[in-house]
Design an enzyme around this catalytic site. Structure first.
Site, PDB file in Angstrom:
ATOM      1  CG  LEU A   1       3.271  -7.862  -9.972  1.00 26.02           C
ATOM      2  CD1 LEU A   1       2.503  -8.266  -8.712  1.00 26.02           C
ATOM      3  CD2 LEU A   1       4.721  -7.584  -9.669  1.00 26.02           C
TER       4      LEU A   1
ATOM      5  CD  GLN B   1      -1.730  -9.286 -12.077  1.00 27.13           C
ATOM      6  OE1 GLN B   1      -2.336  -8.506 -11.356  1.00 27.13           O
ATOM      7  NE2 GLN B   1      -0.485  -9.112 -12.471  1.00 27.13           N
TER       8      GLN B   1
ATOM      9  CG  HIS C   1      -2.310  -2.226 -14.488  1.00 26.79           C
ATOM     10  ND1 HIS C   1      -1.282  -2.072 -15.390  1.00 26.79           N
ATOM     11  CD2 HIS C   1      -2.169  -3.480 -13.983  1.00 26.79           C
ATOM     12  CE1 HIS C   1      -0.558  -3.180 -15.415  1.00 26.79           C
ATOM     13  NE2 HIS C   1      -1.072  -4.056 -14.576  1.00 26.79           N
ATOM     14  CD  GLU C   2      -3.686  -4.573 -10.633  1.00 26.81           C
ATOM     15  OE1 GLU C   2      -3.957  -5.715 -11.057  1.00 26.81           O
ATOM     16  OE2 GLU C   2      -2.522  -4.152 -10.542  1.00 26.81           O
TER      17      GLU C   2
ATOM     18  N   GLY D   1      -0.397  -3.295  -6.952  1.00 25.28           N
ATOM     19  CA  GLY D   1      -1.729  -3.804  -7.200  1.00 25.28           C
ATOM     20  C   GLY D   1      -1.614  -5.211  -7.750  1.00 25.28           C
TER      21      GLY D   1
END
Length: 167
Positions: free
Chosen positions: A107, A58, A148-149, A53
């Site tokens: 990430l 990000q 999470h995203e 994801g």
């Protein structure tokens, strides 16, 4: 979703970057070519980094766009396969009371993995890549990815959810 061969691998913001602490802006025109290109570039960037994801903040874009793409890879060998989904302006409408612990990485947070409690199931409404409003229910690992995203869209990193006494 096929990755456009002209898609670019974008730089990934790292913990401490201001864009990761901001609340992302709504996508006004989901069909605008720049939004469609961003989605393709996010997907290519996520694949190149072995992610499951990614959120627009990000890649230094403070927009409410997430990519959810569970699949086995070196970072998540047991991830269930699914077709990648771009979600614009996602809103989680319902969380199950049932919680589960699961290991997460990010990430944007290098070399850190930790167990995070998340709802086992959820319902989310979002705009898809064709500009349609969709409501879907997800469970397990995919529900974890979405939570999470969406956190990224609200300026929250998974490490912000960890108990400091356990670190």
């Amino acid at each position: 979703m096929l990755v456009n061969t002209e898609a670019k691998i974008l730089p990934i913001a790292q913990q401490g970057e201001a864009v990761l602490a901001q609340v992302a802006q709504l996508v006004i025109d989901p069909l605008h070519p720049s939004i469609q290109t961003l989605i393709q570039d996010m997907h290519a960037t996520m694949l190149a980094a072995n992610g499951v994801g990614i959120a627009a903040p990000q890649v230094f874009q403070s927009l409410r766009i997430i990519m959810v793409a569970s699949r086995p890879n070196p970072r998540y060998p047991d991830a269930p396969p699914m077709e990648p989904i771009a979600m614009m302006n996602p809103e989680i409408n319902w969380y199950s009371d049932e919680m589960c612990l699961g290991e997460e990485g990010c990430l944007s947070v290098a070399n850190t993995r930790a167990s995070v409690a998340r709802a086992e199931r959820l319902k989310v409404t979002y705009i898809n890549q064709q500009g349609e409003t969709v409501e879907s229910e997800y469970s397990g690992f995919v529900a974890r990815i979405i939570q999470h995203e969406v956190d990224h869209l609200n300026g929250v990193l998974f490490v912000d959810r960890l108990d400091p006494d356990l670190m």
